[in-house]
Design an enzyme around this catalytic site. Sequence first.
Site, mmCIF file in Angstrom:
data_model
loop_
_atom_site.group_PDB
_atom_site.id
_atom_site.type_symbol
_atom_site.label_atom_id
_atom_site.label_comp_id
_atom_site.label_asym_id
_atom_site.label_seq_id
_atom_site.Cartn_x
_atom_site.Cartn_y
_atom_site.Cartn_z
ATOM 1 C CB VAL A 44 12.452 4.128 5.591
ATOM 2 C CG1 VAL A 44 12.212 3.602 7.001
ATOM 3 C CG2 VAL A 44 13.845 3.716 5.126
ATOM 4 C CB CYS A 45 7.832 6.956 4.555
ATOM 5 S SG CYS A 45 8.857 8.174 5.394
ATOM 6 C CB THR A 46 6.844 3.084 1.008
ATOM 7 O OG1 THR A 46 6.762 4.368 0.370
ATOM 8 C CG2 THR A 46 5.934 2.100 0.291
#
Length: 154
Positions: A44-46
Amino acid sequence: MALIVGQKAPNFKLVGTDLEPINLDDYKGKNLILHFFPLAFTSVCTEQLCTANGEENDYASLNAEVVGVSVDSPFVLDKFSKENKLNFLLGSDFNREVSKAYDVLFDGDFAGMTGFSMRSAFVIDGEGIVRYAETTDGKSLPNFEKIKKTLENS
């Protein structure tokens, strides 16, 4: 205490991937989007940072720049930035001072881990005033449409 729209943004000092400081004062006269994210190299961060990267042309036309912030080391963030071809700065909040100041430091327990930045987005205008503030449930991305609308109305 959570930051609210209309409040003066806390000044900050992050360590960039080049080990140079990144400060709020560097963005006087410009809109700044701070994207806090828990940890580099997670799915999700990516997605969050790659989505911000894809919005870069729209942001530039709105006199805005992006800085991604996490508690990862500058060396991890450098590798993450290069692998994802990010066109904006990433700042290490390794000492967690900025996450505390923006009230986004996770102090709960997630799989035995704590002390990372919660997924959040802030728009700060050229005068240092918070114009948008959002902290998600961690699984959801910040609302990129609301960020863009905030910039359009600044």
